[in-house]
Every structure is written in C-alpha cells, then in structure tokens.
Design a protein around this motif. Structure first.
Motif, mmCIF file in Angstrom:
data_model
loop_
_atom_site.group_PDB
_atom_site.id
_atom_site.type_symbol
_atom_site.label_atom_id
_atom_site.label_comp_id
_atom_site.label_asym_id
_atom_site.label_seq_id
_atom_site.Cartn_x
_atom_site.Cartn_y
_atom_site.Cartn_z
ATOM 1 N N UNK A 141 0.848 -1.175 0.000
ATOM 2 C CA UNK A 141 0.000 0.000 0.000
ATOM 3 C C UNK A 141 0.884 1.225 0.000
ATOM 4 N N UNK A 142 0.393 2.236 -0.638
ATOM 5 C CA UNK A 142 1.256 3.390 -0.799
ATOM 6 C C UNK A 142 1.409 4.122 0.526
ATOM 7 N N UNK A 143 2.514 4.749 0.630
ATOM 8 C CA UNK A 143 2.854 5.376 1.884
ATOM 9 C C UNK A 143 1.892 6.515 2.213
ATOM 10 N N UNK A 144 1.458 7.175 1.194
ATOM 11 C CA UNK A 144 0.580 8.313 1.478
ATOM 12 C C UNK A 144 -0.753 7.832 2.003
ATOM 13 N N UNK A 145 -1.132 6.696 1.503
ATOM 14 C CA UNK A 145 -2.385 6.153 1.999
ATOM 15 C C UNK A 145 -2.253 5.806 3.483
ATOM 16 N N UNK A 147 -0.263 7.109 5.455
ATOM 17 C CA UNK A 147 -0.139 8.349 6.200
ATOM 18 C C UNK A 147 -1.518 8.950 6.448
#
Lengths: 189, 1045
Positions: A141-145, A147
């Motif tokens: 999963x993407x880091x921004x998600x 975050x």
C-alpha cells in the motif's frame, strides 16, 4: 522437560510468582517449562534471539514490538522468568471478585499502548502509529495512503488536540471493545 | 394480556382490511381457476385447441387438451399447488370423460367455425402460475407493510407470529369459500426456492470472525446438542408411547424420525425472532450458528430414520448404523467443501467482472444457489454449502466488485430473504388450515414439553462443557436465552410434509404436532422472549461501524495476541487466525482478488468508508458551504487575513523550512493585487447567487454498461487520491502545505475541495487568478485567524482546505508542525513519502509548465483585464447557446488530436469543463457544478492543466470586454453551455468522445467569438494542451501504479 523444569523452580519462587502475578502453580510450572524450552542457552534468561527463534513469532508482523515488550524492564537485554511471567500475567483472564492487579482492563490497555509508544512519552505520535501500520499493512500500500490513515486515526482519537493519542484517548476509543476478552489467553493448568 | 392482544389484532385487521379484501378476491380468483382444471387444461392443450380456446370465454369449461397432464403440471408447479384431495380424482376422471368430447368438439369447431381474429382474449390460465406466485409474494409483502404500520402490535408480537396469523386467516378464507385445500408450502418449493435466499443472506452477512471465534461452542451445540435432543425427545416419546397414553401405537423408528425433524433449531425462526430482540452478538451467533450448522445432523438423521423406516426395523444391521455415522461426516464435510469451493469460484469469477459491473451481483446469487443445489444433488447439506459459500466468497467478492454492486447484493439479498421469510410464515399459517389434522392431545403436549425441557437441559450441559474452553463464559442468562431461543420452524414443517404416509402411518399426526410445536415456539417463546430479554437485562447488541482506531488497535491486538500465544506455546484462536490470514494473503487472495490492497484490507476499507462518511457528513452539515462561507465573511476579514498572513504570524511558519525543498516556489512571481482580490470576491459571491445548482443527468442509456464513475472498485481509493490531491490542491508548491493537506485529507479530504470550489471557482474555475483567489478565500473562511498569505499567495491555500472546523485551526496547525517534525525523524519518512509525493509530482509536472506561466501572465493586456469582475461583466447579454455546436465539434477533433484525449468519458459526463477524476465520489452528482472545478482548482495555480481552457477564456473575455459593453460574463455562459455539450456528446454513447472536452469547450468559445486573439490563444493552447496531455498521462500512470501496488 516438564519435570526437569519444575525441579528447577523452587517452591518459594513459585509462591512468589503466584503472589506477584496471580498464576496458579500449575500454570507457572507449565509456563516455566515453556520458558526453559525457549531458553536454548540454559542460562535462565531469554534473549531476543530466543524469542525470535519461535517460528510463528518470527513472521508475526509485530514480532519486534512483541519481543520488545518483554524487555522493557530489563537492563541487560535478558529476560528472566519473573519478568517473563510479569508480562504474561497481563493476559490472564479477568476473574470477577479476585485481585486483578496485573490483568485489569487498564493494565491490558496500557500494555498495548506501550507497544505503540516507542519513545515512552505516554502518547502515540503519528510516526509511531505509522510504523505500526506499516508493519501490519505491509508494503502493498502506498505510503501516502498509510499516512492519511494514520492521520485520520489520530484525528479521530485525539481529544486533547495535541495531534497525538494519549493513553486516555486510547482507552476511550477502545472502550466499546471487549478488551478484557480480547487480551486474554486461557492459560492451561 | 390476551384481551389486549386480541384488541390489537383487531386493530391490525382493520388496518389491513383493504389489502386483505383485495387479497382474498384475487386468491379466490386463483382458487376458482385452479378449481376448474378443465379451464386450465384447455389452455394447455395443443396449439390447435388453444386457438379455439381463444375464441371462447375462458371459463367456458371447454374441456380440451390433455387434462391429466395439466394436473401433473399443477402438482409439480412450484408455488401454489392446490391439493385437490378427493376432488382431484373426480375432476381428473371428469376430465378424462371430456377429453374425447373436447377433441371432438374442437375438431368440429375447427372445421365449422372459421377463425376470426379476436380483438382481445382473456387467457388467464396462460399466466396463471406466475400470476399466483406474484400474488402470494405481493400480499405477503403487503402484509408486512401492514404490520409495520400498526405500532402497538409490532411491539408486542414478533413479525413471524403476525405473519402466521395472517396466513391462518387467509387459509380459513380459502378453506371456507372454495372448499379447496390449498397447500402452498410444498417441501420442494420450500427447500429449492424459499430457504436458499434466507440462508445465503445469513451466510453472506455472517460476521465471520465472530462465527469462527465461537465455532467450538456452535459445533458443540449443533452436533452434540442436536443428536442429544433427537435421542432424548425420541426416546422419551417412545417410552410414553409404550405406556399407551397416546392411544395409538408409536413405533420406535417413527418416533425417532419425528424427533429428528422436531429437534433441530430452525434458522428461519431464529433469524426472525433474534433480529428483533438484538441480543449481544455472541449470544446471537451461538444460537444462530447452531441453527445453521445443525442442518447436517438433521439431514442425516432424518434420511437415516426414513430409510430405516422403509427398510423395516428388523432389517437394520450394524452396517447401516455405521453408514449413518459415516454419512454424517460426508454430509457435513461434503456440504462445507462444496460451499467453500463455490465460494472460491465466485471470488475468481468476480475477479474478471470489472468490465461488466452490472452482472456482478448475479454471480453471487447464482453461484451460491448452485452450491446449494450441488450439495443437494448428493443429499449433502445444502444449508451448510450455501452458508459456507457465502462466508467464503464474501471477502473476495467484496474486494472485487464495485460499491454499487455491493449495495445491490446487499439489498437484493435482504429483499429476497425477507420476502422468503414472510412467505414462509404466511404459508405456514395457510397450511395449518386443512382437514387432515389428527389431533392427539397427549402427543402434542408431551412433544412440546420434551422439546422445551430437553432443550434447557441440553443447553445447560453443553454450555458447562463449552465454558471450560471459553474465555468469554456464557452466563446463566445467556444460557437461558439460548434455550429459550431454540425455536422450531419451517424446516421441520417441510421435512414433516416429506414423510410418506405409506411408510409412516402416523404422518398426519406428526404434521399436526409439528405445527403445534412451531406455533408454540414462534408464538409463545417468540412473543415472550423480547420482554424477557429486557427483564433479564441481557446485554444488547450495539450496531455500529468500527472506528478507525478500533480497527487498527484491534488488529494490532490480534497480532499481539497471536505473538503472545506463540510465546506461551499455545495454539489458540489468535494463532490459528493468524496462520490462516497469512495463508490467505499469500496463496488465496492474490489469485482471487483483482487488485490487492495490502495485507489488511479491512483497515483500508474502514478508512475508505469513514472518509466517505466524513465527506457526506460534511455535505449534510453544510449544504451550501461555499455560499455561506463566502457570504458570511466580510471583506474586511478577508483582507485582515491576508495581511496577517503576509506578516507571517502564522504558526505554521516553521514549515517554511521544509517548503524550501519545493522548487516551484520561486517560479511564482505573480501577486494578485487587492483589487483583484476584491473583484474576485464579488464575482464569486455573485456567481454563487446566480448560478443554480445543476443536476447531473445522464442521458445515455446502455444496458450493459453502467457509467463507471462510481463503479470502479478503486472507487474509494481513487477518490481518496483525487480528493487528497484536490484537497491539497496546491500543496504541490509547498511541502508545508502538503503537510497540512495530509492532515486535512485524513479528515474529510473527500468532500471538501468540492465544496470549496463550488462557490467561488464556478465560473472562473480555470483562471489562474481565480485559483489563487479561491485559495485565498478558502483560506480565509477556513482558517479565519491565521495564515501565511505569503506562502498562500503563492500557494498555501491548500492547507486549510480539508477541515470544515475552523475552530480546530490552531490545533491542526500545531499538529501539522509536529507531524512535520516527526516525519523528519521517522526513519522511513523521507523515502516513504517519495511515492506519495509523486502524486504531487504529477502536479509537479505542472511545475515545469509553470515556467510557461509568466510568458503570458505578465502580458500587460492580460493583467489589465484578468480581473474576475471584468470577466464577470463581460457578456451578460450574450445568448446562452450562442456558442454553436459547430464550434464545439471543431474543437472536439482538435482536442482529440491534442493531449487532452486521455481523459475518458467521465471527465465529460459531469458537466463542467474539466471534470477530472471525480468519478469515484458517489456524491459527485449531487454537486455537479463544483465537480467540474476540482481538477482546475487543484491545478489552478499552476495553470498547467486548466490552463488550456481558462487562459483562452480569460483572454478572450478580456478582449471581448470592450466590444460587448457589459453584461453577463462570458465565463458564465461557458460554464453553462459546456455541460450541455458534454452531455450531448455523452449521449452519443461513445463515451470516449468526451475526452478532450476540456480543450474543446474553451476552444469553441474562442472560435465563436472569433476574437482577434484567437491565434495567440491557439499558440498558447498548443503548449498548454501538451501539458494537459502529459498531466493526464501522469494521472493515469499514477492510477496504474496505485493499482499495481
């Protein structure tokens, strides 16, 4: 193994541990045998490596934190049986009407909270939460998600407005969860 | 009490009078037709006969066709087959007599009477069966409505008992008026059509975790408990029978056959009652799980005793008994296996349905149904199969299908199961009324007593055993509810109807007794359980969605407990679940799920849901956010903020360090003047007032494709990303603002931007100044107290965007700064942020384009006229439609060649100029106008994307202004016309055409006006188009990347 370990454990030690933790002697002996089986070096204490040798634990996403939780009271990075039992005592089931000093709901929650709170500042910061999320959710999963999830989570819990989750916040958000049951292990006699 | 109830019943009767009358009329009609097999038969004859028939009045009783075969049809016909009992034989004979005549007559008729084409014919029989089914369903449902309109009754009586009462009334009416014995509830109907939806509903919405946490207790109750009940009830009845108290001989096997069907707790009845009393989830799952899983036991025991009965007691050998035990394993495990396999298959199929979203729900229904039937082929437990099919498929299917499909499945399942349930109870009532009852007081009484007593004893014993292994002990009250909730229902009834009276002479007695037991449990227990639960203070269930914190912390605790169990060397629930999850994530999910969302889909899912909810809540709270915000805020506040921000009083100043990382900063040298700001302000206010909300309607219709805007699986995800982006719209310029946005995005990044732009950006969405101004406005409204306009000037605006609570401002700020600091400290932070940043990168690609900005922005002319107010004044007189379609089309081709082409239909469908990727937001249609501006706003300050539309417009307006002396703003018109164009294009069903819309619409304006500037514009546009294209590509890539990851 069981016999041997129980031999190693003296009566007064058992009584002492029973006093401290509330485990029954049978449970203590059983756990002691587990303890010694984990203790490959036979020195009466466990190192982190001893824990990590448990195969299932090694692949547990939170394995580091879990192991670390045993070492919070130890100075030399070794855990003796007393400390081991102190930690496990938090997971005893709550028996109504009895003394539940280590396994009260609050103790259980505090234990979980401390596993989040790496820097011991009594709050869960965003990064601490993010770390946990990262461990649990993994790399897919993407880091921004992550975050934004962490931020959403903190915002939801944070009542004091400091941008962190305090222990009170933590208890409050989990007050509807059946922590007493969830954080209990049925220790065999 | 009784009197009161009666009174209430009367009340309900009155209220239901209307539909009852209607109901009866129609039912009588059906009964009438069915009572005349001749009429019916005649319609089923050969084509020749039916032709003739069509000339005759339908109830002429012209006996044609093969009467007997038509009877067979009726008997087989699923729903309302009518038992003709003794009439039956007669009428068949009667028919047989007439067959010859009929044929003869038809021959005669065929030859002698020339056929004339009839104006109209009455041909009820042709539609009879489905018609009657429909009537049943209709009236069952209407009955349900009726109950819910009688508040007093439905508080006292559970729905199930009311439905049974209605059924009895209907049965009585049919019985007295038609002399027919309607037996609508045939076992086949029940097992093949009515039961599966209910069980599928139960399985699909089964709380998996709860179920498997308690699986030990459930299995104990279901298997051991049921066997125990069969043995004790059967044994007790048999011994009572030996005393001669019943007056009839009750053979051992017959008694056990009966006890095997009467012992099982019925899932339908349990569901019906427990759904109303809302006991806590553990209690519910234990009782309900038992009722589901005991099916295997029931099936095996029933078939076993049935077979023994046919074989005769003397022929039974040990082998038969052993086989019975083995067949239990087979039935249970086989049923589960079939269910699981079909469940996985369903997951697999739905993995590939992303192009045919509309049929997704059918896979769930059909494949689950096939699982049921498949199990029934082998006489395995269909209930287990469909239950486990639902349990298995759920997680995978839900990850694959769209949200709308999910909603469809949910509602369709609920609808099917609840109407099935309703019909079942009504039919139970109707079936009660017949003349085959054999009443045996002692037998009935003792059965009821034994059922209750042994249920209580069994529960107490088994719970005592289960509690030894449970962490959550079942209390005495729980045990009481468990034993009291042991309701019998329709399954027992259907099974008892299956008993062959030839082998079991006592069958009618069993039917009667079963009905009595069902009534006893459903009425007495069903009615009293509610008050009892209240009196005993049983812990109630609280329905709620998990919060983010609960989700995360509980998952955390799960992992922790699994680790602790490992350390203790104990294989407990947590360890097993952990193992399964690992296995699932590694070997199952990758093959069944289209785009994997990491190891913790639930966390993501919860997050998406909450984000969506935040958005919706926000909208609900602030139905016209922008208008209010802009409207209430005074100009002075605006400027105050502006100045204070400029002075750098903002607490977020600390973020400036980080913002230096951002390269775009220096590129912006454009500062709007105060006049600009004021003008913009006025413009926005006016625009808000003037512009009506536009409802988006999709004019195109396609049966096979639903507009994907909200159907894509990544709905949430994409939406989140977009909104995120949007919310942070301009954060690209600043690290700092990004931080803030992060914060914001978490809150309600979903909706906010939309709103924000709604008012202000509407008309001028695309022009740079407006962008800045918008940001400014938002900033103002949001963070009333402080902001750094300095940064904002360039691009702060974003930060405040997300959250509607201005009061939190300061709080948020501190948080932000903290977050910032923390982020730096986090080991992973910098790298981790990179990918995410890349999202901005796409915006950052705008950065590059930004360099282009000054070239024209510094244009004196532009600056002179770019003020929104000027624009606004620009072409009020201009007729709306003036921009002809021709221009549009021209643009279209143009745009298609341009980079804008990557946009897909969604961009066009909403209406504005650039509807970029709004699709996922379910609510986009509610605020169509705003949607169009999102993209623009997001990119606004950079110009890169929206540039191509707006810039030309701006300039155009500017140029036009002198020509057209005042009037409506050009932009306004554009805004209005473009949606139309878009739609019309959409209509063309080739949605792809809409791409490039953005550029076209603006183009059309230009061309129409044929301004001198056109050339200039074109030049710029070409540049800009390029940028747009690349930007889109970036977006696409972004999306893809996300998907992949």
């Amino acid at each position: 193994m069981g016999n041997k370990s129980s031999l190693l454990l003296r009566e007064e030690e058992i009584a002492q541990i029973q006093e401290d933790t509330g485990f029954t002697p049978a449970q203590i002996e059983r756990l002691y045998s587990r303890f010694t089986s984990l203790d490959r070096s036979d020195c009466g204490t466990l190192s982190r490596e001893d824990f990590l040798r448990i195969p299932e634990l090694a692949i547990n996403p939170l394995c580091d934190r879990i192991v670390h939780s045993f070492f919070t009271d130890s100075n030399d990075d070794r855990v003796n049986f007393r400390q081991f039992m102190q930690v496990l005592a938090r997971f005893r089931t709550i028996k109504p009407g009895k003394d539940n000093k280590l396994n009260s709901r609050e103790e259980k929650l505090r234990f979980a909270f401390k596993m989040y709170d790496l820097d011991d500042d009594e709050t869960i910061s965003k990064d601490e939460l993010l770390n946990i999320l990262h461990m649990m959710v993994g790399a897919n999963i993407s880091q921004d998600q992550l975050l934004s999830i962490a931020e959403r989570t903190i915002l939801e819990a944070d009542q004091s407005g400091i941008g962190k989750i305090t222990f009170e916040d933590f208890c409050r958000v989990l007050e509807r969860s059946d922590i007493e049951k969830k954080m209990s292990i049925r220790f065999l006699n | 009490m009784l009197a009161f109830m009666k009174e209430n019943m009367m009340l309900s009767k009155k209220k239901n009078l209307i539909f009852m009358v209607l109901f009866n009329v129609l039912l009588l009609n059906c009964g009438y037709v069915q009572a005349r097999p001749n009429a019916t038969a005649s319609f089923q004859g050969t084509g020749d006969n039916s032709k003739i028939q069509s000339l005759e009045p339908p109830n002429l009783n012209l006996p044609t066709g093969d009467a007997s075969s038509s009877h067979i049809n009726h008997e087989d016909s699923a729903l309302p087959s009518i038992q003709h009992d003794h009439h039956m034989i007669k009428s068949v004979q009667h028919n047989d007599e007439h067959v010859a005549h009929g044929e003869h007559a038809s021959e005669v008729g065929g030859h002698s009477v020339p056929e004339r084409y009839p104006v109209t014919t009455v041909d009820f029989a042709r539609v009879e069966l489905p018609f009657i089914i429909g009537i049943w369903i209709l009236f069952a449902s209407i009955a349900k409505i009726g109950f819910h309109m009688t508040p007093k009754i439905n508080k006292i009586l559970p729905e199930s008992s009311l439905l049974i009462v209605v059924g009895i009334v209907i049965g009585l009416i049919l019985y007295t008026s038609t002399k027919l014995h309607v037996q609508p509830l045939t076992p086949n109907t029940f097992f093949f059509y009515m039961l599966p939806p209910i069980i599928l509903d139960a399985g699909y919405f089964m709380p998996n975790r709860l179920f498997f946490d308690n699986i030990g207790t459930i299995l104990l109750m279901a298997v051991v408990g049921t066997i125990y009940n069969v043995a004790t009830i059967g044994g007790a009845l048999y011994f009572c029978g030996m005393t001669g108290i019943f007056g009839v001989e009750t053979p051992l096997l017959d008694t056990f056959l009966f006890s095997s069907l009467i012992s099982a707790v019925d899932p339908v009845a349990v569901l019906a009652v427990f759904e109303e009393i809302h006991v806590n989830e553990i209690l519910y799952i234990v009782v309900f799980g038992e009722s589901l899983l005991n099916d295997a036991v029931t099936v095996v025991l029933y078939h076993m005793f049935e077979t023994y009965n046919e074989m005769g007691a003397s022929n039974i050998q040990l082998a038969d008994v052993v086989n019975g035990a083995l067949s239990f394993l087979c039935v249970a495990l086989g049923g589960v296996a079939i269910g699981v396999i079909w469940g996985f298959l369903t997951g697999l199929v739905t993995r590939f349905t992303d192009h045919v979203r509309v049929i997704e729900p059918i896979f769930v229904f059909v494949m689950a149904y096939l699982a049921y039937l498949n199990a029934e082929i082998f006489h395995w437990s269909g209930i287990l199969a469909i239950t486990f099919c639902g349990i298995t498929m759920k997680n995978y299917v839900e990850a694959n299908i769209s949200h709308k499909s999910h909603t469809t499945i949910k509602y369709a399942l609920k609808m099917l199961s609840s109407s099935s349930e309703t019909i079942i109870f009504i039919f139970l009532g109707v079936a009660t009324v017949n003349n085959q009852h054999v009443w045996n007081t002692w037998f009935v009484l003792l059965t009821i007593v034994f059922c209750s007593v042994f249920r209580v004893i069994g529960v107490i014993m088994l719970v005592a055993i289960a509690n030894r292994f449970r962490i959550h002990k079942l209390s005495n009250v729980d045990q009481f509810v468990m034993s009291y909730g042991g309701l019998r229902g329709a399954i027992a009834f259907a099974l008892v109807l299956l008993i062959d009276p030839n082998h079991v002479p006592l069958a009618p007695l069993f039917v009667t007794t079963t009905i009595c037991v069902i009534y006893f449990t459903v009425f007495l227990q069903g009615i009293t359980i509610k008050p009892l639960v209240r009196i005993l203070n049983v812990k109630r269930a609280e329905k709620r969605k998990p919060t983010m914190n609960e989700r995360i912390h509980e998952r955390f605790i799960d992992h922790m407990m699994a680790g602790m169990e490992d350390i203790c060397g104990k294989t407990g629930n947590y360890t097993i679940r952990d193992k399964f999850k690992r296995f699932d994530n590694r070997f199952i999910r990758p093959y069944l799920i289209r785009d994997l969302k990491g190891a913790e889909p639930k966390i993501i899912e919860t997050y998406s849901k909450l984000a969506m909810k935040d958005a919706i809540d926000y909208m609900r709270r602030n139905p016209s956010t922008i208008g209010q915000m802009t409207g209430t805020e005074s100009m002075s506040a605006l400027f105050r903020n502006y100045t204070s921000g400029a002075l750098g009083g903002s607490p977020s100043f600390s973020n400036f360090e980080s913002s230096t990382r951002n390269l775009d900063m220096q590129e912006l040298d454009y500062n709007p003047s105060r006049k600009d700001l004021t003008d913009a302000r006025i413009h926005h206010l006016l625009a808000e007032e003037l512009k009506p909300y536009r409802r988006h309607r999709r004019l195109s219709y396609s049966r096979h494709t639903v507009d994907d805007r909200d159907l894509s699986t990544q709905v949430n995800y994409k939406m989140r990303m977009n909104i995120h982006r949007m919310a942070q719209g301009d954060r690209k310029h600043h690290k700092r603002s990004k931080r803030m946005n992060k914060d914001g995005s978490k809150q309600n990044h979903v909706s906010f931007p939309e709103f924000q732009q709604n008012g202000s950006a509407k008309q001028l969405a695309n022009d740079y100044i407006n962008e800045v101004l918008n940001e400014k406005h938002e900033e103002d409204s949001r963070q009333a107290q402080s902001d750094d306009w300095e940064g904002g000037l360039t691009f702060i605006a974003k930060s405040s965007r997300e959250n509607g609570n201005a009061q939190d401002e300061s709080k948020r700020y501190s948080r932000d700064s903290e977050g910032e600091a923390n982020r730096v400290t986090t080991p992973t932070a910098p790298e981790s942020i990179l990918p995410w940043k890349r999202e901005d990168d796409k915006e950052d690609c705008g950065v590059i384009q930004q360099t282009e900005f000054p070239s024209w922005a510094n244009n004196k002319e532009y600056l002179a006229y770019n003020s929104p107010s000027a624009t606004f004044l620009g072409g009020i007189t201009k007729p709306k439609q003036k921009n002809s379609v021709i221009g549009l089309f021209r643009r279209e081709s143009h745009g298609e060649s341009d980079g804008g082409g990557i946009r897909d239909k969604r961009s066009g469908s909403i209406g504005g100029q650039v509807v970029y990727e709004i699709e996922p937001t379910g609510h986009s249609s509610q605020f169509p106008v705003t949607a169009s501006h999102r993209r623009n706003t997001r990119k606004g300050s950079l110009l890169e994307v929206s540039g191509d539309t707006t810039i030309p417009e701006e300039i155009l307006d500017a140029t036009k202004l002198p020509k057209r002396g005042g009037g409506q703003p050009q932009q306004y018109i554009i805004a209005k016309t473009t949606p139309k164009n878009t739609r019309s294009r959409n209509n063309g069903s080739s949605s792809q055409q809409t791409r490039g819309l953005l550029s076209h619409s603006s183009d059309s304006e230009i061309s129409d006006d044929g301004g001198v500037k056109e050339k200039l514009m074109k030049q710029q546009k070409s540049k800009l188009h390029f940028s747009v294209g690349s930007d889109d590509e970036d977006d696409e890539e972004e999306g893809l990347r996300m998907k992949r990851s």
